[in-house]
Design a protein around this motif. Structure first.
Motif, PDB file in Angstrom:
ATOM      1  N   ASN A   1       0.997  -1.250  -0.095  1.00  0.00           N
ATOM      2  CA  ASN A   1       0.066   0.154   0.053  1.00  0.00           C
ATOM      3  C   ASN A   1       0.878   1.203   0.070  1.00  0.00           C
ATOM      4  OD1 ASN A   1      -2.953  -0.741   0.058  1.00  0.00           O
ATOM      5  ND2 ASN A   1      -2.098  -2.086   1.644  1.00  0.00           N
ATOM      6  N   THR A   2       0.255   2.440  -0.413  1.00  0.00           N
ATOM      7  CA  THR A   2       0.924   3.640  -0.471  1.00  0.00           C
ATOM      8  C   THR A   2       0.477   4.742   0.539  1.00  0.00           C
ATOM      9  OG1 THR A   2       1.416   3.244  -2.763  1.00  0.00           O
ATOM     10  CG2 THR A   2       1.586   5.610  -1.828  1.00  0.00           C
ATOM     11  N   ILE A   3       1.178   5.480   1.342  1.00  0.00           N
ATOM     12  CA  ILE A   3       0.757   6.397   2.096  1.00  0.00           C
ATOM     13  C   ILE A   3       1.478   7.631   1.410  1.00  0.00           C
ATOM     14  CG2 ILE A   3       2.556   6.076   3.701  1.00  0.00           C
ATOM     15  CD1 ILE A   3       0.773   7.484   5.840  1.00  0.00           C
ATOM     16  N   LYS A   4       0.788   8.829   1.436  1.00  0.00           N
ATOM     17  CA  LYS A   4       1.243   9.920   0.705  1.00  0.00           C
ATOM     18  C   LYS A   4       0.534  11.220   1.138  1.00  0.00           C
ATOM     19  CE  LYS A   4      -2.151  10.086  -3.065  1.00  0.00           C
ATOM     20  NZ  LYS A   4      -2.241   9.900  -4.738  1.00  0.00           N
ATOM     21  N   HIS A   5       1.471  12.386   0.989  1.00  0.00           N
ATOM     22  CA  HIS A   5       1.155  13.635   1.634  1.00  0.00           C
ATOM     23  C   HIS A   5       2.125  14.647   1.176  1.00  0.00           C
ATOM     24  CE1 HIS A   5      -0.362  16.727   4.349  1.00  0.00           C
ATOM     25  NE2 HIS A   5      -1.635  15.755   4.420  1.00  0.00           N
ATOM     26  N   ALA A   6       1.417  16.003   0.929  1.00  0.00           N
ATOM     27  CA  ALA A   6       2.227  17.002   0.400  1.00  0.00           C
ATOM     28  C   ALA A   6       3.120  17.775   1.711  1.00  0.00           C
ATOM     29  CB  ALA A   6       1.622  17.845  -0.374  1.00  0.00           C
ATOM     30  N   SER A   7       2.909  17.387   2.713  1.00  0.00           N
ATOM     31  CA  SER A   7       3.549  17.998   3.905  1.00  0.00           C
ATOM     32  C   SER A   7       5.143  17.833   3.815  1.00  0.00           C
ATOM     33  CB  SER A   7       3.199  17.366   5.166  1.00  0.00           C
ATOM     34  OG  SER A   7       3.400  16.031   5.374  1.00  0.00           O
ATOM     35  N   ALA A   8       5.692  18.237   4.579  1.00  0.00           N
ATOM     36  CA  ALA A   8       7.327  18.074   4.777  1.00  0.00           C
ATOM     37  C   ALA A   8       7.683  16.918   5.168  1.00  0.00           C
ATOM     38  CB  ALA A   8       7.956  19.401   5.967  1.00  0.00           C
ATOM     39  N   ALA A   9       7.183  15.996   5.668  1.00  0.00           N
ATOM     40  CA  ALA A   9       7.375  14.775   6.110  1.00  0.00           C
ATOM     41  C   ALA A   9       6.056  13.886   6.107  1.00  0.00           C
ATOM     42  CB  ALA A   9       7.977  14.453   7.212  1.00  0.00           C
ATOM     43  N   VAL A  10       6.095  12.848   5.359  1.00  0.00           N
ATOM     44  CA  VAL A  10       4.894  11.965   5.325  1.00  0.00           C
ATOM     45  C   VAL A  10       4.814  11.387   6.563  1.00  0.00           C
ATOM     46  CG1 VAL A  10       3.655  10.388   4.353  1.00  0.00           C
ATOM     47  CG2 VAL A  10       4.868  11.793   2.877  1.00  0.00           C
ATOM     48  N   ILE A  11       5.889  10.468   6.886  1.00  0.00           N
ATOM     49  CA  ILE A  11       6.054   9.734   8.267  1.00  0.00           C
ATOM     50  C   ILE A  11       7.046  10.246   9.167  1.00  0.00           C
ATOM     51  CG2 ILE A  11       6.284   7.589   9.322  1.00  0.00           C
ATOM     52  CD1 ILE A  11       5.207   6.273   6.551  1.00  0.00           C
ATOM     53  N   SER A  12       6.643  10.758  10.406  1.00  0.00           N
ATOM     54  CA  SER A  12       7.663  11.331  11.289  1.00  0.00           C
ATOM     55  C   SER A  12       7.745  10.510  12.491  1.00  0.00           C
ATOM     56  CB  SER A  12       7.153  12.581  11.745  1.00  0.00           C
ATOM     57  OG  SER A  12       7.274  13.570  10.744  1.00  0.00           O
ATOM     58  N   LEU A  13       9.007  10.090  12.887  1.00  0.00           N
ATOM     59  CA  LEU A  13       9.237   9.544  14.133  1.00  0.00           C
ATOM     60  C   LEU A  13       9.875  10.430  15.133  1.00  0.00           C
ATOM     61  CD1 LEU A  13      10.434   6.209  12.770  1.00  0.00           C
ATOM     62  CD2 LEU A  13       8.395   6.823  13.347  1.00  0.00           C
ATOM     63  N   ASN A  14       9.053  10.931  15.992  1.00  0.00           N
ATOM     64  CA  ASN A  14       9.700  11.961  16.881  1.00  0.00           C
ATOM     65  C   ASN A  14      10.039  11.109  18.150  1.00  0.00           C
ATOM     66  OD1 ASN A  14      10.016  13.936  18.757  1.00  0.00           O
ATOM     67  ND2 ASN A  14       7.909  14.812  18.582  1.00  0.00           N
ATOM     68  N   GLY A  15      11.240  10.957  18.310  1.00  0.00           N
ATOM     69  CA  GLY A  15      11.712  10.099  19.506  1.00  0.00           C
ATOM     70  C   GLY A  15      11.391   8.646  19.542  1.00  0.00           C
ATOM     71  N   ALA A  16      10.928   8.309  18.435  1.00  0.00           N
ATOM     72  CA  ALA A  16      10.142   6.747  18.507  1.00  0.00           C
ATOM     73  C   ALA A  16      11.321   5.806  18.134  1.00  0.00           C
ATOM     74  CB  ALA A  16       8.873   6.830  17.716  1.00  0.00           C
ATOM     75  N   ASP A  17      11.468   4.736  18.889  1.00  0.00           N
ATOM     76  CA  ASP A  17      12.342   3.601  18.843  1.00  0.00           C
ATOM     77  C   ASP A  17      11.676   2.459  18.399  1.00  0.00           C
ATOM     78  OD1 ASP A  17      14.554   5.547  19.387  1.00  0.00           O
ATOM     79  OD2 ASP A  17      14.066   5.128  21.507  1.00  0.00           O
ATOM     80  N   TYR A  18      12.442   1.571  17.585  1.00  0.00           N
ATOM     81  CA  TYR A  18      12.139   0.171  17.337  1.00  0.00           C
ATOM     82  C   TYR A  18      11.070  -0.208  16.301  1.00  0.00           C
ATOM     83  CZ  TYR A  18      16.002  -0.930  20.497  1.00  0.00           C
ATOM     84  OH  TYR A  18      17.109  -1.027  21.150  1.00  0.00           O
ATOM     85  N   PHE A  19      10.823   0.865  15.650  1.00  0.00           N
ATOM     86  CA  PHE A  19       9.822   0.703  14.746  1.00  0.00           C
ATOM     87  C   PHE A  19      10.368  -0.213  13.186  1.00  0.00           C
ATOM     88  CE2 PHE A  19       7.352   3.612  17.020  1.00  0.00           C
ATOM     89  CZ  PHE A  19       5.984   3.726  16.505  1.00  0.00           C
ATOM     90  N   SER A  20       9.345  -0.832  12.873  1.00  0.00           N
ATOM     91  CA  SER A  20      10.066  -1.619  11.410  1.00  0.00           C
ATOM     92  C   SER A  20       8.809  -1.295  10.334  1.00  0.00           C
ATOM     93  CB  SER A  20      10.126  -3.046  11.619  1.00  0.00           C
ATOM     94  OG  SER A  20      10.712  -3.678  10.667  1.00  0.00           O
ATOM     95  N   PHE A  21       9.310  -0.643   9.286  1.00  0.00           N
ATOM     96  CA  PHE A  21       8.268  -0.481   8.212  1.00  0.00           C
ATOM     97  C   PHE A  21       8.597  -1.461   7.022  1.00  0.00           C
ATOM     98  CE2 PHE A  21       8.318   3.352  10.627  1.00  0.00           C
ATOM     99  CZ  PHE A  21       6.793   3.889  10.667  1.00  0.00           C
ATOM    100  N   ASP A  22       7.701  -2.227   6.706  1.00  0.00           N
ATOM    101  CA  ASP A  22       7.954  -3.154   5.630  1.00  0.00           C
ATOM    102  C   ASP A  22       6.977  -3.112   4.399  1.00  0.00           C
ATOM    103  OD1 ASP A  22       9.092  -5.465   4.179  1.00  0.00           O
ATOM    104  OD2 ASP A  22       8.556  -6.927   5.514  1.00  0.00           O
ATOM    105  N   ASN A  23       7.532  -3.023   3.250  1.00  0.00           N
ATOM    106  CA  ASN A  23       6.756  -3.182   2.110  1.00  0.00           C
ATOM    107  C   ASN A  23       5.565  -1.884   2.057  1.00  0.00           C
ATOM    108  OD1 ASN A  23       5.829  -4.087  -0.312  1.00  0.00           O
ATOM    109  ND2 ASN A  23       4.730  -5.745   0.168  1.00  0.00           N
ATOM    110  N   LEU A  24       6.124  -0.749   2.466  1.00  0.00           N
ATOM    111  CA  LEU A  24       5.272   0.260   2.538  1.00  0.00           C
ATOM    112  C   LEU A  24       5.765   1.377   1.591  1.00  0.00           C
ATOM    113  CD1 LEU A  24       2.731   1.925   3.687  1.00  0.00           C
ATOM    114  CD2 LEU A  24       4.234   2.695   5.478  1.00  0.00           C
ATOM    115  N   ASN A  25       4.748   1.736   0.657  1.00  0.00           N
ATOM    116  CA  ASN A  25       5.304   2.795  -0.291  1.00  0.00           C
ATOM    117  C   ASN A  25       5.018   4.215   0.261  1.00  0.00           C
ATOM    118  OD1 ASN A  25       6.131   0.803  -2.063  1.00  0.00           O
ATOM    119  ND2 ASN A  25       4.217   0.391  -2.633  1.00  0.00           N
TER     120      ASN A  25
END
Length: 157
Positions: free
Chosen positions: A102-126
């Protein structure tokens, strides 16, 4: 003979506080653990979230108590939103988001932000950052966001 007792304001106040605490005691949310889905075709309830934002709101609010796996339902996108994660997993309680192409999209500065977030894994995400300004990015990791993984994904800027 019947006795009538007058209740003072303190008794009434304590009664209201006691009743209110019993009323709201059941609304506390448990930390997330287990398998969830993101599916825009279904309402947010139980183990399904209708958007990435709904999932982020839930996990940022309560955190994790065990490993969390989120499967984005195949063909349920594209998702037009930007999302910020602040909750963190641990080395043993990883937060895995399986995009299933699947695709996540946006026209902002950052589509996905990790603000101090640890141990995330994104797999097969457009991720499609459709913005044209400086600072446009797919992912933004800041405030010591460590031990995160992005794999098998198309990043379009």
């Amino acid at each position: 003979m019947t006795k009538n007792y007058e209740r003072n304001w303190l008794f009434t106040f304590k009664s209201v506080i006691l009743f209110s605490s019993m009323l709201f005691a059941g609304t506390a949310m448990a930390q997330l653990s287990g398998t969830y889905t993101i599916n825009s075709g279904a309402a947010t309830s139980g183990t399904n979230y209708a958007s990435f934002t709904a999932f982020a709101t839930a996990i940022n609010g309560v955190g994790v108590s065990g490993p969390v796996t989120v499967n984005v339902v195949s063909g349920s996108g594209p998702y037009n939103e930007r999302v910020t994660f602040t909750a963190s997993g641990t080395a043993t309680n990883k937060i895995t988001i399986n995009g299933n192409g699947n695709t996540i999209k946006h026209a902002s500065a950052a589509v996905i932000s990790l603000n101090g977030a640890d141990y995330f894994s994104f797999d097969n995400l457009n991720v499609d950052a459709t913005g044209t300004g400086s600072g446009t990015r797919c992912y933004w990791l800041y405030n010591n966001a460590d031990n995160n993984t992005i794999k098998n994904s198309n990043l379009i800027v």
